[in-house]
Design a protein around this motif. Structure first.
Motif, short mmCIF file in Angstrom:
data_model
loop_
_atom_site.label_atom_id
_atom_site.label_comp_id
_atom_site.label_asym_id
_atom_site.label_seq_id
_atom_site.Cartn_x
_atom_site.Cartn_y
_atom_site.Cartn_z
N LEU A 8 -3.55 3.16 -14.39
CA LEU A 8 -2.86 4.42 -14.08
C LEU A 8 -3.59 5.61 -14.69
CD1 LEU A 8 0.90 3.43 -14.50
CD2 LEU A 8 -0.25 4.11 -12.39
N ARG A 9 -4.06 5.44 -15.93
CA ARG A 9 -4.77 6.53 -16.59
C ARG A 9 -6.04 6.89 -15.82
NH1 ARG A 9 -5.84 4.04 -20.90
NH2 ARG A 9 -4.13 4.66 -22.23
N GLY A 10 -6.80 5.89 -15.42
CA GLY A 10 -8.03 6.16 -14.69
C GLY A 10 -7.77 6.78 -13.33
N ALA A 11 -6.75 6.28 -12.62
CA ALA A 11 -6.44 6.81 -11.29
C ALA A 11 -5.99 8.26 -11.37
CB ALA A 11 -5.38 5.95 -10.62
N VAL A 12 -5.10 8.56 -12.31
CA VAL A 12 -4.62 9.94 -12.46
C VAL A 12 -5.75 10.86 -12.89
CG1 VAL A 12 -3.07 11.44 -13.76
CG2 VAL A 12 -2.24 9.25 -12.90
#
Length: 765
Positions: free
Chosen positions: A414-418
């Motif tokens: 999630l951190r990478g995608a956001v």
């Protein structure tokens, strides 16, 4: 003449032991300039040249698949197909910034989260993200899509033969060699234990056994270290790889079993010829397993034959154990007599415990070798040897285990995608001319916690500045002699591939910057402004990464390790209770499989959280030794439950007889106390509350067990029945879980003391 390698090669091997990064860099340096020249000079197509260059970079430098050549080529072909699909999606989404941001978040999350399934996907995540980031950051008319696909297609056409012909990766799996070393050491230890006292006397025999035990423990630690060295399981989705993953847990447990002993037996325990036969048979099995792990193309027949010999020895030991323990014994029920009665079976229990572990190891090595030897048609169709689950079923199970809010892999995805989504938006809002590098900068420095991301951001910017200065100076020296850049490009690519592994992340950034400066100036008048733009774009991407890391789980993996440990102990304790109830419960043979699957899923989440924690840069606020002890305890607890289930599997009549005896109540009572402690221990790990006191030996429970064996479970001739032996062995498995408690409690208290010290040093507010 000295046989030593040149100094530069020794220096490189010290930093890149298997020369994996060097092989990839040399292969890319040889292929990429020729392909770039083909597209730019022959086809005169800049778009095709750009996608061919980055496709080659991704498919040769960023991935290095393991396994047989057929599997590696299949993985490379799948990566190429994925590249073509992602280029289409990225090109279509780039037309509108809102669609581009949404698509980047979704596609980025899917790619990053898919890595939880296997290292084939985890190792491909950066290459796959580049396939999407490159087109989505550069909006173009759809008429240019064929040129983009053609460039990627040329890269794939070059990458496949390059992987097969240019310095291919060794065939061996990274876990095979350390696993074979553990098998060799364990076999040596078993032979030492079964050889009997040496001519030098009992003391020399004890020293010999302890030395062999130390070697076994060290090789087991080396295997676990190799397994924990990457933030994902260092194996793929194939049947061979999944068997080797299970092998790690089983060999870890075997090492613990070999050096463990009960509280009421001497070191070494008394002689039991039949138990020694089991040890020798187990050593033969481990020798054959080691030979197969060394060369998975070998014949599996000898391993299977040795496994049958071990099973026969275990059956013989179970029957002989009934005459070693008399059901009637003169005298009272003193504590010494009760423990002496149980200790009479302790040697055979040790042999039964390690025999079960060795048979599990043999089965997994057999599966790994059988799967390795399948023809390419069977691999292509996904035909699994034996009764293994289908690859898709295994992938679904592993992915489902991480679709939770406490999963570190979910956090990182999630951190990478956001972060990538925000980078797309900022690149469009700021109007930078090279938005692709903003996304690349975001991706390259984003780590699992804010501290690691900040450190990487500083290194990335410093490395980029250094590379920009070097690149600008290089362009100034070359001047108008642009042809010289063709000779510089292979050298720059080679150094860019080696520098991250051999020197540092910052050196890798600097080398990559020089490569890009050279690449983007070939065919043009040398322009040092490209270097400055690279600094600007990377800095913006680093800023995005820092902001995202601060707001999304800033503590990273260390905050999740204790939660994962707590859940793993909770689920494993439930599994042990369910296994004992399955063996001796009064309410029928309830299926322990659901609890076993839940425990295995928790263990996988713990593995990933622990490896992510190890991969984080900076100081470790948690003691690595204590955390490793706690992680290993989960393995022992879960596999003890497996052993209980295996002991009673298919013995419905024996379970009915056991339920009628009072002995089963004694064992269930012991299991309740032991698993109850683990439930309290899990709660303490989760909220840093005090660790409960360990469960002591209870003479009254042992006396109750002995009375039942002597009375209800005798065969009428003064001997214990096979059911009695199994009940005592079940109680021994529970007691083995109890003996783990002191070490786990000490490790948890050390961690809690360190946590309280940090709170006093940095009080809230």
């Amino acid at each position: 003449m000295s046989g030593r390698a040149p100094r530069w090669l020794r220096w490189l091997r010290d930093r890149d032991p298997d020369l994996a990064a060097t092989r990839r860099a040399a292969r890319t340096a040889l292929v990429m300039p020729a392909l770039f020249a083909l597209c730019g000079e022959v086809f005169h197509n800049a778009t095709m040249a750009s996608f061919a260059a980055f496709g080659t970079f991704s498919m040769l430098l960023l991935v290095d698949y393991s396994g047989p050549m057929a599997e590696r080529l299949q993985a490379q072909a799948a990566l190429a197909v994925a590249w073509l699909g992602l280029i289409c999606v990225g090109t279509l989404a780039a037309a509108d910034v809102r669609l581009a941001v949404a698509a980047t978040v979704v596609v980025g999350f899917v790619i990053l989260f898919a890595g939880v399934v296997s290292s084939v996907l985890a190792g491909s995540s950066t290459a796959l993200l580049l396939a999407f980031v490159l087109p989505v950051s550069a909006p173009v008319p759809l008429s240019q899509l064929p040129d983009r696909l053609a460039g990627a297609g040329l890269a794939a056409a070059v990458a496949l033969p390059a992987v097969a012909l240019l310095w291919p990766r060794p065939v061996a799996d990274p876990l095979s060699a350390p696993a074979a070393a553990v098998c060799r050491a364990a076999a040596g230890y078993l032979r030492a234990r079964s050889s009997g006292p040496a001519p030098d006397g009992p003391a020399a025999f004890v020293d010999h056994c302890r030395a062999a035990a130390e070697i076994t423990a060290q090789t087991g630690a080396d295997l676990r270290g190799a397994f924990d060295a990457t933030p994902y399981r260092p194996t793929g989705l194939s049947a061979t790889s999944r068997a080797l993953v299970r092998l790690v847990d089983e060999l870890t447990w075997l090492c613990a079993v070999l050096v463990d002993r009960s509280d009421y037996t001497d070191e070494p325990p008394g002689c039991d010829p039949v138990a020694h036969d089991v040890r020798r048979a187990a050593a033969h099995v481990l020798d054959e397993a080691r030979a197969l792990l060394t060369d998975l193309r070998g014949a599996t027949g000898p391993l299977r034959a040795r496994g049958e010999e071990l099973r026969a020895a275990l059956n013989a030991m179970e029957h002989s154990s009934t005459v070693q323990v008399p059901a009637e014994h003169p005298g009272g029920n003193s504590t010494a007599e009760v423990y002496g009665f149980i200790a009479a079976l302790d040697v055979s229990f040790r042999a039964q415990e390690l025999g079960f572990a060795v048979l599990q190891i043999a089965d997994n090595v057999d599966v790994a070798a059988t799967a390795w030897q399948r023809g390419w048609q069977a691999r292509l169709l996904g035909r699994e040897p034996g009764a293994l689950a289908a690859p898709l079923a295994a992938a679904r199970e592993r992915a489902a285990a991480h679709l939770r809010t406490d999963s570190v892999w979910m956090h990182n995805s999630l951190r990478g995608a956001v972060g990538l989504g925000i980078a797309v938006f900022l690149a469009d809002a700021t109007g930078v001319g090279h938005s692709f590098w903003v996304l690349l900068g975001t991706l390259s420095v984003l780590r699992s916690n804010a501290l690691s991301t900040g450190q990487n951001a500083v290194r990335a910017v410093l490395g980029t500045v250094a590379g920009s200065v070097i690149g600008a100076a290089l362009l100034h020296l070359i001047g108008h002699h642009g042809t010289a850049l063709w000779f510089v490009l292979p050298v720059a690519i080679l150094f860019a591939g080696i520098a991250p592994a051999a020197i540092s992340f910052a050196a890798g950034q600097a080398a990559f910057t020089v490569t890009l400066v050279v690449l983007f100036n070939i065919g043009h008048d040398p322009n040092w402004h490209v270097a400055l733009l690279r600094v600007q774009d990377i800095a913006l991407g680093c800023l995005v990464s820092i902001v995202v890391a601060v707001f999304f789980w800033p503590r990273g993996a260390q905050a999740a390790v204790h939660k994962a440990l707590a859940q793993a102990y909770e689920d494993s304790a439930r599994y042990l209770a369910g296994a004992v109830d399955y063996a001796l419960g009064q309410h029928g043979p309830a299926d322990p499989d659901p609890r076993g699957r839940a425990a295995a899923a928790s263990a996988r989440r713990l593995d990933d959280a622990f490896r992510s924690f190890l991969a984080e840069r900076g100081a470790k606020p948690l003691s690595l030794a204590c955390t490793t002890t706690l992680v290993s305890g989960v393995v022992g607890l879960r596999l003890a439950a497996d052993a209980v289930v295996s002991l009673w599997q298919g013995e419905d009549r024996a379970r009915v007889q056991a339920v009628r005896a009072d002995a089963h109540c004694a064992v269930l009572d012991s299991a309740d106390r032991v698993t109850g402690w683990y439930h309290g221990f899990a709660a303490g790990l989760g909220d840093h509350s005090p660790v409960p006191d360990v469960v002591p030996l209870r003479p009254e429970s042992a006396a109750r067990l002995v009375r039942s064996v002597r009375g209800e479970l005798s065969d009428g001739q003064g001997r214990a029945t096979p059911v009695a032996v199994r009940i005592i062995w079940t109680d021994d498995h529970v007691d083995a879980a109890r003996r783990l408690q002191p070490g786990l409690a000490d490790a948890a208290r050390t961690q809690a003391a360190a946590h309280r010290g940090r709170l006093r040093k940095w009080p809230a507010g």
